[in-house]
Motif scaffolding. Structure first.
Motif, PDB file in Angstrom:
ATOM      1  N   HIS A  64      11.240   7.866 -48.488  1.00 45.85           N
ATOM      2  CA  HIS A  64      11.441   6.423 -48.341  1.00 45.85           C
ATOM      3  C   HIS A  64      12.627   5.978 -49.194  1.00 45.85           C
ATOM      4  O   HIS A  64      12.522   5.871 -50.412  1.00 45.85           O
ATOM      5  CB  HIS A  64      10.174   5.655 -48.775  1.00 45.85           C
ATOM      6  CG  HIS A  64       9.441   5.071 -47.633  1.00 45.85           C
ATOM      7  ND1 HIS A  64       8.139   5.399 -47.334  1.00 45.85           N
ATOM      8  CD2 HIS A  64       9.814   4.173 -46.679  1.00 45.85           C
ATOM      9  CE1 HIS A  64       7.742   4.736 -46.250  1.00 45.85           C
ATOM     10  NE2 HIS A  64       8.742   3.997 -45.855  1.00 45.85           N
ATOM     11  N   THR A  66      15.463   3.275 -50.521  1.00 42.85           N
ATOM     12  CA  THR A  66      15.321   1.895 -50.967  1.00 42.85           C
ATOM     13  C   THR A  66      16.655   1.180 -50.899  1.00 42.85           C
ATOM     14  O   THR A  66      17.696   1.764 -51.217  1.00 42.85           O
ATOM     15  CB  THR A  66      14.799   1.866 -52.426  1.00 42.85           C
ATOM     16  OG1 THR A  66      13.509   2.462 -52.471  1.00 42.85           O
ATOM     17  CG2 THR A  66      14.701   0.444 -52.950  1.00 42.85           C
ATOM     18  N   THR A  98       8.905  -1.615 -55.812  1.00 45.01           N
ATOM     19  CA  THR A  98       9.538  -1.294 -54.530  1.00 45.01           C
ATOM     20  C   THR A  98       8.555  -1.691 -53.441  1.00 45.01           C
ATOM     21  O   THR A  98       7.389  -1.286 -53.473  1.00 45.01           O
ATOM     22  CB  THR A  98       9.858   0.205 -54.417  1.00 45.01           C
ATOM     23  OG1 THR A  98      10.782   0.571 -55.439  1.00 45.01           O
ATOM     24  CG2 THR A  98      10.474   0.526 -53.054  1.00 45.01           C
ATOM     25  N   ILE A 100       7.555  -1.659 -49.419  1.00 46.67           N
ATOM     26  CA  ILE A 100       7.774  -0.995 -48.139  1.00 46.67           C
ATOM     27  C   ILE A 100       7.568  -2.026 -47.035  1.00 46.67           C
ATOM     28  O   ILE A 100       6.502  -2.631 -46.925  1.00 46.67           O
ATOM     29  CB  ILE A 100       6.800   0.180 -47.931  1.00 46.67           C
ATOM     30  CG1 ILE A 100       6.849   1.148 -49.122  1.00 46.67           C
ATOM     31  CG2 ILE A 100       7.102   0.907 -46.621  1.00 46.67           C
ATOM     32  CD1 ILE A 100       8.184   1.792 -49.358  1.00 46.67           C
ATOM     33  N   ASN A 113      12.062   5.480 -42.559  1.00 53.14           N
ATOM     34  CA  ASN A 113      10.993   6.445 -42.384  1.00 53.14           C
ATOM     35  C   ASN A 113      10.878   6.686 -40.879  1.00 53.14           C
ATOM     36  O   ASN A 113      10.664   5.742 -40.119  1.00 53.14           O
ATOM     37  CB  ASN A 113       9.682   5.890 -42.941  1.00 53.14           C
ATOM     38  CG  ASN A 113       8.526   6.854 -42.741  1.00 53.14           C
ATOM     39  OD1 ASN A 113       7.971   6.927 -41.658  1.00 53.14           O
ATOM     40  ND2 ASN A 113       8.175   7.571 -43.777  1.00 53.14           N
ATOM     41  N   THR A 118      10.231   2.048 -41.414  1.00 46.57           N
ATOM     42  CA  THR A 118      10.162   1.196 -42.589  1.00 46.57           C
ATOM     43  C   THR A 118      11.270   1.545 -43.580  1.00 46.57           C
ATOM     44  O   THR A 118      11.896   2.603 -43.495  1.00 46.57           O
ATOM     45  CB  THR A 118       8.802   1.349 -43.292  1.00 46.57           C
ATOM     46  OG1 THR A 118       8.533   2.750 -43.484  1.00 46.57           O
ATOM     47  CG2 THR A 118       7.684   0.723 -42.470  1.00 46.57           C
ATOM     48  N   GLY A 120      12.274   0.899 -47.988  1.00 42.93           N
ATOM     49  CA  GLY A 120      11.902   0.354 -49.289  1.00 42.93           C
ATOM     50  C   GLY A 120      12.899  -0.730 -49.694  1.00 42.93           C
ATOM     51  O   GLY A 120      14.092  -0.628 -49.408  1.00 42.93           O
ATOM     52  N   ARG A 122      14.025  -3.397 -53.013  1.00 41.77           N
ATOM     53  CA  ARG A 122      13.881  -3.759 -54.416  1.00 41.77           C
ATOM     54  C   ARG A 122      14.736  -4.981 -54.739  1.00 41.77           C
ATOM     55  O   ARG A 122      15.818  -5.150 -54.196  1.00 41.77           O
ATOM     56  CB  ARG A 122      14.352  -2.631 -55.329  1.00 41.77           C
ATOM     57  CG  ARG A 122      13.347  -1.528 -55.562  1.00 41.77           C
ATOM     58  CD  ARG A 122      13.569  -0.910 -56.946  1.00 41.77           C
ATOM     59  NE  ARG A 122      13.270  -1.899 -57.974  1.00 41.77           N
ATOM     60  CZ  ARG A 122      13.639  -1.792 -59.248  1.00 41.77           C
ATOM     61  NH1 ARG A 122      14.322  -0.761 -59.663  1.00 41.77           N
ATOM     62  NH2 ARG A 122      13.306  -2.723 -60.123  1.00 41.77           N
ATOM     63  N   THR A 143      17.732   5.285 -54.771  1.00 37.80           N
ATOM     64  CA  THR A 143      16.458   5.934 -55.020  1.00 37.80           C
ATOM     65  C   THR A 143      16.379   6.237 -56.508  1.00 37.80           C
ATOM     66  O   THR A 143      17.409   6.410 -57.173  1.00 37.80           O
ATOM     67  CB  THR A 143      16.296   7.227 -54.182  1.00 37.80           C
ATOM     68  OG1 THR A 143      14.985   7.758 -54.365  1.00 37.80           O
ATOM     69  CG2 THR A 143      17.325   8.272 -54.544  1.00 37.80           C
ATOM     70  N   ILE A 184       5.019   0.973 -56.256  1.00 37.70           N
ATOM     71  CA  ILE A 184       5.313   0.869 -54.824  1.00 37.70           C
ATOM     72  C   ILE A 184       4.174   0.152 -54.112  1.00 37.70           C
ATOM     73  O   ILE A 184       3.010   0.539 -54.230  1.00 37.70           O
ATOM     74  CB  ILE A 184       5.532   2.257 -54.186  1.00 37.70           C
ATOM     75  CG1 ILE A 184       6.714   2.964 -54.862  1.00 37.70           C
ATOM     76  CG2 ILE A 184       5.775   2.125 -52.691  1.00 37.70           C
ATOM     77  CD1 ILE A 184       6.969   4.364 -54.329  1.00 37.70           C
ATOM     78  N   ASP A 186       3.057  -1.247 -50.281  1.00 41.85           N
ATOM     79  CA  ASP A 186       3.313  -1.194 -48.843  1.00 41.85           C
ATOM     80  C   ASP A 186       2.863  -2.508 -48.205  1.00 41.85           C
ATOM     81  O   ASP A 186       1.674  -2.830 -48.186  1.00 41.85           O
ATOM     82  CB  ASP A 186       2.561  -0.016 -48.227  1.00 41.85           C
ATOM     83  CG  ASP A 186       2.981   0.272 -46.795  1.00 41.85           C
ATOM     84  OD1 ASP A 186       3.411  -0.673 -46.102  1.00 41.85           O
ATOM     85  OD2 ASP A 186       2.873   1.437 -46.370  1.00 41.85           O
TER      86      ASP A 186
END
Length: 209
Positions: A64, A66, A98, A100, A113, A118, A120, A122, A143, A184, A186
């Motif tokens: 994943h 970001t 983060t 998702i 993904n 999806t 990530g 931030r 990342t 993280i 989701d």
């Protein structure tokens, strides 16, 4: 050999920020400090730089990735945010999280993904991170800088330099940082899922899972 910039953690020097961003704009890979350890990043659309990051981090296409965004407005360009997610994001950004989320068409497919489509997201209030994004004018594909079998993000810029000075283009020394990666969360589906507990306080999300 990478460029090594020592940047003040509270009052980043504009000249050095400009130089660092110039390397990113030219396809460079950047190591930079965030509010939860060091991260490694590049431009969103730079496939070669992204592949270099994958080799350094030893990660594959299912990772994943970001996008480090300046604020909620920029975030909403790249991620689909419903009312519930918006309230959670508004109350917990900027922060050491983060999120998702389902991606919009603005995100290159290689960053998604592959199964869930999806990405990530931030939003950090770290002064160096914010200065970089302001000059870049777009999110950083990013990342956490977790090397080898380590569980934690790199926190010491001198150690980063020893390991990566021949593999990245710019290392920003923003002093020693905490080692815990982000928490993280989701938000891609109807249920809020706490995927990893890290630097961000999980309490606001534990009650919703």
């Amino acid at each position: 050999m990478s460029q090594y910039f020592t940047i003040h953690p509270e009052n980043p020097q504009p000249r050095l920020i400009q130089q660092a961003v110039q390397h990113v704009m030219q396809g460079g890979v950047l190591v930079y400090p965030t509010d939860s350890g060091y991260a490694i990043g590049c431009r969103i659309g730079d496939k070669n730089a992204m592949e270099r990051i994958c080799r350094i981090r030893e990660i594959d296409k299912d990772h994943h990735f970001t996008l480090m965004c300046r604020d909620l407005s920029e975030l909403s360009v790249y991620a689909r945010v419903d009312n519930t997610a918006f309230r959670l994001l508004k109350n917990n950004t900027p922060g050491q999280y983060t999120f998702i989320l389902k991606a919009t068409k603005e995100v290159p497919k290689r960053l998604l993904n592959p199964k869930r489509k999806t990405i990530g997201i931030r939003v950090s209030d770290d002064p160096i991170t914010m200065a970089l994004l302001e000059v870049l004018g777009e999110p950083l594909m990013s990342t956490s800088l977790i090397l080898g079998d380590n569980e934690f993000a790199e926190s010491d810029p001198y150690e980063v330099r020893e390991q990566l000075e021949r593999q990245v283009d710019v290392i920003i020394d923003g002093e020693h940082r905490g080692e815990a990666p982000t928490t993280i969360v989701d938000l891609a589906d109807d249920v809020v899922k706490l995927m990893r507990v890290g630097a961000g306080d999980p309490t606001p999300f534990e009650q919703l899972g």
